[in-house]
Write an enzyme that holds these catalytic residues in place. Structure first.
Site, PDB file in Angstrom:
ATOM      1  N   LYS A  90       0.652  -1.410   0.298  1.00 32.09           N
ATOM      2  CA  LYS A  90       0.162  -0.307  -0.098  1.00 32.09           C
ATOM      3  C   LYS A  90       0.855   1.098  -0.132  1.00 32.09           C
ATOM      4  O   LYS A  90       1.591   1.118   0.751  1.00 32.09           O
ATOM      5  CB  LYS A  90      -0.982  -0.288   1.538  1.00 32.09           C
ATOM      6  CG  LYS A  90      -1.775   1.115   1.550  1.00 32.09           C
ATOM      7  CD  LYS A  90      -2.557   1.157   2.826  1.00 32.09           C
ATOM      8  CE  LYS A  90      -3.652   1.827   2.859  1.00 32.09           C
ATOM      9  NZ  LYS A  90      -4.575   1.284   3.761  1.00 32.09           N
ATOM     10  N   GLY A 124       0.887   6.979   2.956  1.00 31.02           N
ATOM     11  CA  GLY A 124      -0.096   7.805   2.937  1.00 31.02           C
ATOM     12  C   GLY A 124      -1.670   7.542   2.887  1.00 31.02           C
ATOM     13  O   GLY A 124      -1.779   9.060   2.591  1.00 31.02           O
ATOM     14  N   CYS A 125      -1.680   6.995   2.063  1.00 28.55           N
ATOM     15  CA  CYS A 125      -3.149   5.762   1.648  1.00 28.55           C
ATOM     16  C   CYS A 125      -3.447   6.080   2.976  1.00 28.55           C
ATOM     17  O   CYS A 125      -2.772   5.233   3.662  1.00 28.55           O
ATOM     18  CB  CYS A 125      -2.813   4.966   0.215  1.00 28.55           C
ATOM     19  SG  CYS A 125      -2.706   5.710  -1.088  1.00 28.55           S
ATOM     20  N   VAL A 126      -4.856   6.211   3.176  1.00 31.09           N
ATOM     21  CA  VAL A 126      -5.278   5.519   4.556  1.00 31.09           C
ATOM     22  C   VAL A 126      -6.303   4.215   4.009  1.00 31.09           C
ATOM     23  O   VAL A 126      -7.436   4.378   2.896  1.00 31.09           O
ATOM     24  CB  VAL A 126      -6.674   6.772   5.085  1.00 31.09           C
ATOM     25  CG1 VAL A 126      -7.562   6.742   5.746  1.00 31.09           C
ATOM     26  CG2 VAL A 126      -5.767   7.578   4.453  1.00 31.09           C
TER      27      VAL A 126
END
Length: 110
Positions: A105, A108-110
């Site tokens: 992933k 910084g991706c939630v």
């Protein structure tokens, strides 16, 4: 939760990202897309292959802003924009495309 593809089991994390990126094969991307209710066309594969090359070079999965800019440089402005990438990967271009590409992933991706 393991993902079964062509009689082989692949370990994934709780969000469905491949646990061992070295086990990735194209059939996994197709299976993940199918589970999301979509099928992958040439434009999807262009982004997936770009991400795999990017990861091989930089050892990081790019966040969407970096991805958009890098795709624009390599594939042209018509493909290096958020609108185009979100049409291909509606759950988030960096997040969903990295998952299909067997990459971690993006930071910084939630």
């Amino acid at each position: 939760m393991p993902l079964e593809v062509n009689g082989k089991s692949y370990e994934t994390d709780e969000e469905g990202y491949l646990a061992n990126i070295n086990e990735w094969e194209p059939g996994l991307a197709d299976a993940m897309a199918e589970a999301d209710g979509t099928s992958l066309g040439d434009n999807h594969w262009e982004v997936i292959n770009f991400l795999r090359e990017y990861y091989e070079e930089y050892q990081i999965a790019p966040a969407v802003r970096v991805l958009t800019k890098a795709i624009g440089k390599k594939l042209g402005k018509d493909k290096g924009n958020s609108k185009y990438l979100y049409e291909l990967f509606p759950y988030g271009p960096a997040k969903q495309a990295c998952k299909y590409a067997g990459l971690p992933k993006p930071t910084g991706c939630v």
